[in-house]
Design a protein around this motif. Structure first.
Motif, mmCIF file in Angstrom:
data_model
loop_
_atom_site.group_PDB
_atom_site.id
_atom_site.type_symbol
_atom_site.label_atom_id
_atom_site.label_comp_id
_atom_site.label_asym_id
_atom_site.label_seq_id
_atom_site.Cartn_x
_atom_site.Cartn_y
_atom_site.Cartn_z
ATOM 1 N N ARG A 79 -35.092 -26.985 -27.359
ATOM 2 C CA ARG A 79 -35.293 -28.345 -26.827
ATOM 3 C C ARG A 79 -35.717 -29.306 -27.931
ATOM 4 N NH1 ARG A 79 -37.425 -29.210 -21.025
ATOM 5 N NH2 ARG A 79 -37.155 -31.231 -21.935
ATOM 6 N N LEU A 80 -36.632 -28.860 -28.783
ATOM 7 C CA LEU A 80 -37.088 -29.717 -29.881
ATOM 8 C C LEU A 80 -35.959 -29.976 -30.873
ATOM 9 C CD1 LEU A 80 -40.584 -28.098 -30.387
ATOM 10 C CD2 LEU A 80 -40.142 -30.413 -29.518
ATOM 11 N N LEU A 81 -35.142 -28.960 -31.137
ATOM 12 C CA LEU A 81 -34.022 -29.143 -32.059
ATOM 13 C C LEU A 81 -32.986 -30.112 -31.499
ATOM 14 C CD1 LEU A 81 -33.604 -25.487 -33.324
ATOM 15 C CD2 LEU A 81 -34.224 -27.479 -34.731
ATOM 16 N N THR A 82 -32.812 -30.111 -30.193
ATOM 17 C CA THR A 82 -31.889 -31.078 -29.579
ATOM 18 C C THR A 82 -32.357 -32.504 -29.849
ATOM 19 O OG1 THR A 82 -31.213 -29.504 -27.885
ATOM 20 C CG2 THR A 82 -30.884 -31.850 -27.387
ATOM 21 N N LYS A 83 -33.645 -32.742 -29.684
ATOM 22 C CA LYS A 83 -34.177 -34.075 -29.982
ATOM 23 C C LYS A 83 -34.049 -34.373 -31.475
ATOM 24 C CE LYS A 83 -37.833 -37.320 -29.370
ATOM 25 N NZ LYS A 83 -38.470 -37.948 -28.251
ATOM 26 N N GLN A 84 -34.332 -33.369 -32.306
ATOM 27 C CA GLN A 84 -34.220 -33.556 -33.756
ATOM 28 C C GLN A 84 -32.796 -33.942 -34.133
ATOM 29 O OE1 GLN A 84 -36.493 -33.788 -35.951
ATOM 30 N NE2 GLN A 84 -35.294 -33.751 -37.800
ATOM 31 N N GLN A 85 -31.808 -33.310 -33.502
ATOM 32 C CA GLN A 85 -30.419 -33.653 -33.789
ATOM 33 C C GLN A 85 -30.140 -35.115 -33.450
ATOM 34 O OE1 GLN A 85 -28.827 -30.076 -31.630
ATOM 35 N NE2 GLN A 85 -27.359 -30.141 -33.304
ATOM 36 N N ARG A 86 -30.652 -35.586 -32.320
ATOM 37 C CA ARG A 86 -30.454 -37.001 -31.956
ATOM 38 C C ARG A 86 -31.116 -37.920 -32.985
ATOM 39 N NH1 ARG A 86 -31.715 -35.138 -26.677
ATOM 40 N NH2 ARG A 86 -33.762 -36.114 -26.824
ATOM 41 N N LEU A 87 -32.307 -37.556 -33.416
ATOM 42 C CA LEU A 87 -33.006 -38.377 -34.408
ATOM 43 C C LEU A 87 -32.234 -38.412 -35.722
ATOM 44 C CD1 LEU A 87 -36.693 -37.265 -33.742
ATOM 45 C CD2 LEU A 87 -35.709 -39.520 -33.253
ATOM 46 N N TRP A 88 -31.730 -37.267 -36.162
ATOM 47 C CA TRP A 88 -30.982 -37.230 -37.419
ATOM 48 C C TRP A 88 -29.679 -38.019 -37.314
ATOM 49 C CZ3 TRP A 88 -32.352 -35.560 -42.160
ATOM 50 C CH2 TRP A 88 -33.506 -34.795 -42.261
ATOM 51 N N HIS A 89 -28.979 -37.878 -36.193
ATOM 52 C CA HIS A 89 -27.735 -38.640 -36.029
ATOM 53 C C HIS A 89 -28.015 -40.138 -36.059
ATOM 54 C CE1 HIS A 89 -24.633 -35.707 -35.421
ATOM 55 N NE2 HIS A 89 -25.394 -35.027 -34.586
ATOM 56 N N TRP A 90 -29.092 -40.515 -35.446
ATOM 57 C CA TRP A 90 -29.442 -41.927 -35.382
ATOM 58 C C TRP A 90 -29.805 -42.467 -36.754
ATOM 59 C CZ3 TRP A 90 -34.361 -43.958 -36.374
ATOM 60 C CH2 TRP A 90 -34.480 -45.320 -36.126
ATOM 61 N N HIS A 91 -30.511 -41.680 -37.541
ATOM 62 C CA HIS A 91 -31.069 -42.196 -38.780
ATOM 63 C C HIS A 91 -30.283 -41.795 -40.023
ATOM 64 C CE1 HIS A 91 -33.416 -39.874 -41.788
ATOM 65 N NE2 HIS A 91 -33.911 -41.006 -42.148
ATOM 66 N N ARG A 92 -29.391 -40.819 -39.921
ATOM 67 C CA ARG A 92 -28.665 -40.324 -41.083
ATOM 68 C C ARG A 92 -27.157 -40.423 -40.909
ATOM 69 N NH1 ARG A 92 -31.647 -39.427 -45.625
ATOM 70 N NH2 ARG A 92 -33.500 -38.253 -45.154
ATOM 71 N N PRO A 93 -26.587 -41.610 -40.993
ATOM 72 C CA PRO A 93 -25.138 -41.709 -40.821
ATOM 73 C C PRO A 93 -24.363 -41.097 -41.986
ATOM 74 C CG PRO A 93 -26.048 -43.835 -41.401
ATOM 75 C CD PRO A 93 -27.212 -42.909 -41.196
ATOM 76 N N ASN A 94 -25.015 -40.940 -43.144
ATOM 77 C CA ASN A 94 -24.334 -40.391 -44.320
ATOM 78 C C ASN A 94 -24.974 -39.072 -44.731
ATOM 79 O OD1 ASN A 94 -22.682 -42.736 -44.649
ATOM 80 N ND2 ASN A 94 -24.491 -43.777 -45.411
ATOM 81 N N SER A 95 -24.190 -38.273 -45.410
ATOM 82 C CA SER A 95 -24.680 -36.982 -45.883
ATOM 83 C C SER A 95 -25.816 -37.177 -46.891
ATOM 84 C CB SER A 95 -23.527 -36.220 -46.545
ATOM 85 O OG SER A 95 -23.979 -35.011 -47.075
ATOM 86 N N ARG A 96 -26.746 -36.248 -46.880
ATOM 87 C CA ARG A 96 -27.893 -36.285 -47.788
ATOM 88 C C ARG A 96 -27.600 -35.394 -48.992
ATOM 89 N NH1 ARG A 96 -28.566 -34.585 -43.205
ATOM 90 N NH2 ARG A 96 -29.501 -32.607 -43.705
ATOM 91 N N THR A 97 -26.616 -35.722 -49.789
ATOM 92 C CA THR A 97 -26.142 -34.814 -50.829
ATOM 93 C C THR A 97 -27.230 -34.450 -51.841
ATOM 94 O OG1 THR A 97 -25.279 -36.709 -52.046
ATOM 95 C CG2 THR A 97 -23.731 -35.500 -50.658
ATOM 96 N N ALA A 98 -28.140 -35.341 -52.154
ATOM 97 C CA ALA A 98 -29.196 -35.024 -53.128
ATOM 98 C C ALA A 98 -30.145 -33.951 -52.597
ATOM 99 C CB ALA A 98 -29.981 -36.282 -53.480
#
Length: 152
Positions: A79-98
């Motif tokens: 359940r927490l990971l599901t919310k984390q995925q939404r947060l990451w999608h919202w805040h990270r539109p681009n790959s974090r290559t570094a």
């Protein structure tokens, strides 16, 4: 926004608990489960596709929870990971290559601690990784707190 700190408190705790349980309950056949999941994450990272990376990362942590053999902890973490995925999608539109080599190194170290049944090291590594994520996201939410963007 006021629930974000509480979310990360729970997120950190559950990553730690599931890693501890995985190290305590590790069985030799679990190595392939963890390695396959880590390989899927490596492959997703190689594509640079943020959606695939986010999903593979969540699946990796769900496999750790499964190795811990406590279905209640696994359910809570999911359940927490599901919310984390939404947060990451919202805040990270681009790959974090570094950050990608760091993520792979962190996950490899967590697997090693679990395979060695080193409960304290699995806990320490999971805590450190989760706290890094929480600190980064807290900075983002702090920067956006006065903006007009609606937070998830």
């Amino acid at each position: 926004m006021s629930t974000i700190p509480q979310y990360y408190e729970a997120f950190i705790l559950m990553l730690r608990v599931t890693a501890r349980c995985a190290a305590e309950n590790y069985l030799p056949h679990d190595t392939s489960i963890l390695e396959i999941s880590a390989g899927a994450l490596r492959n997703a990272l190689a594509t640079g596709n943020t959606t695939q990376v986010i999903g593979a990362n969540a699946a990796f942590h769900e496999k750790i929870a499964a190795v811990g053999r406590n279905p209640h902890f696994a359910w809570l973490l999911s359940r927490l990971l599901t919310k984390q995925q939404r947060l990451w999608h919202w805040h990270r539109p681009n790959s974090r290559t570094a950050e990608l080599p760091i993520v792979l190194d962190d996950h490899s170290a967590i697997i090693t601690a679990i395979v060695e049944r080193n409960v304290e090291e699995a806990d320490r590594l999971s805590r450190a990784r989760a706290e890094q994520i929480a600190a980064r996201m807290s900075r983002v939410f702090e920067q956006l707190s006065n903006s007009e963007i609606e937070l998830p």
